[in-house]
Design a protein around this motif. Structure first.
Motif, short mmCIF file in Angstrom:
data_model
loop_
_atom_site.label_atom_id
_atom_site.label_comp_id
_atom_site.label_asym_id
_atom_site.label_seq_id
_atom_site.Cartn_x
_atom_site.Cartn_y
_atom_site.Cartn_z
N PRO A 1 -6.34 0.65 -1.87
CA PRO A 1 -6.84 2.01 -1.65
C PRO A 1 -8.26 2.16 -2.15
O PRO A 1 -8.65 1.59 -3.19
N LEU B 1 0.80 -1.22 0.00
CA LEU B 1 0.00 0.00 0.00
C LEU B 1 0.83 1.27 0.00
O LEU B 1 0.45 2.27 -0.61
N LEU C 1 -10.27 2.89 2.53
CA LEU C 1 -9.50 1.68 2.29
C LEU C 1 -10.47 0.54 2.02
O LEU C 1 -11.49 0.39 2.70
#
Length: 255
Positions: free
Chosen positions: A124, A34, A131
Motif C-alpha cells: 500500500p 494486500l 499502490l
C-alpha cells in the motif's frame, strides 16, 4: 481494497493436462497479502482445474460461462466495471493456449485504466488510493513505482510463490457461475500462407570496365568487413593496428 485476479484455463507444459497457471497463483498470493476482499474472474466454457485456486486462499471465484470461441474481453470488462474493483491482477501470459499476453492490455484499454507490467511485490502507498509496485527489469534489476488506483498490474514469474494448497480452504471457497455476454471473437485480417523459398543472396557488383576475372571474384567472394589479419603479432604491432583502426573510425585524432 477490492482486488480482482484474472484466472485462465492453462495446461501443464509437459503433460498437456489442464492445470492452473503458476504466475496467476503468484498474483493471487500478492493479492491476499494486500487485502481480504479478493475475487477471481474466469471467462470460458468451464473452470476445470481452476478450483485449485480456492485451495491457495482464493475466497470466491466468479465463472463467466461463455463459449470457447467467444472474446473474453467484453464479459470481463463488464464484470470488472460493475464490481468496483480497485486493483486488477493478471499473469504475465497464459500457459498452453495462444499465450500472447495481450488480454490485460485489452482490458486496461476497455476500462480506461493504467497498466503496469512485471510486478514482483506490492505494498500500500503512503497516500490514500495509491499502490507501491516493485517492477522486475532485465538482468535482475528492480524498479519501484507509485501508481494511483484503480489500475491493472501484471505479475512476473519472479514474484513470491503462492501459499501451499489446503483442502479445507478449497472446501470453503465459493464458485459463482454467471452467464457471460456472447461476444464473438473479432475477425482477424486475412492472411496468405506461402511455402518458404530461399531468396538469392545479394552480391557485390563489379565496375563497368572490370575484367572477367574481377567480375567473377565479385560474384563469388563474400563481403569483407575490412581490416587486416594479424597472427601472433607483437604488443607494439597490435597496439599500432588498434590505434590506426580507431583513427580510421574518427574516434581518435589523426597525427
Amino acid at each position: 481494497m477490492r482486488i480482482a485476479v484474472l484466472l485462465s484455463a492453462g495446461r501443464h507444459p509437459v503433460s498437456g493436462r489442464p492445470a492452473p497457471v503458476p504466475v496467476e497463483l503468484q498474483a493471487l498470493g500478492l493479492a491476499l497479502g494486500l487485502s481480504d476482499e479478493v475475487t477471481g474472474l474466469h471467462a470460458g466454457p468451464d473452470i476445470g482445474p481452476l478450483r485449485d485456486a480456492l485451495g491457495h486462499g482464493l475466497p470466491r471465484l466468479i465463472h463467466l460461462a461463455s463459449e470457447a470461441e467467444d472474446d473474453p474481453v467484453p464479459g470481463l470488462a463488464a464484470a470488472l466495471a460493475s464490481g468496483g474493483f480497485d486493483l486488477v491482477l493478471a499473469g504475465r501470459a497464459g500457459q498452453g493456449g495462444e499465450d500472447s499476453g495481450l488480454l490485460p492490455y485489452a482490458l486496461a484499454r476497455a476500462l480506461g485504466l493504467p497498466i503496469v507490467a512485471d510486478a514482483v511485490a506490492l505494498a500500500p502507498g503512503a497516500a490514500p488510493g495509491t499502490l507501491i509496485v516493485e517492477q522486475a527489469l532485465a538482468r535482475g534489476a528492480r524498479r519501484r513505482l507509485v501508481i494511483r488506483l484503480p489500475a491493472v498490474v501484471t505479475v512476473h514469474p519472479a514474484a513470491p510463490a503462492p501459499a501451499p494448497f489446503a483442502f479445507a480452504a478449497a472446501r470453503r471457497g465459493i464458485v459463482d457461475v454467471q452467464a457471460g455476454p456472447s461476444a464473438a471473437e473479432p475477425a482477424r485480417p486475412a492472411s496468405e500462407e506461402r511455402p518458404y523459398r530461399p531468396r538469392p543472396k545479394l552480391i557485390a557488383r563489379a565496375g563497368a570496365g572490370a575484367s572477367a576475372a574481377e567480375r567473377l571474384k565479385a560474384a563469388t567472394e563474400s563481403a569483407s568487413g575490412g581490416g587486416r589479419l594479424l597472427v601472433a603479432p607483437s604488443p607494439e604491432e597490435a597496439a599500432g593496428e588498434i590505434l590506426q583502426h580507431l583513427r580510421a573510425l574518427g574516434l581518435l585524432p589523426g597525427r
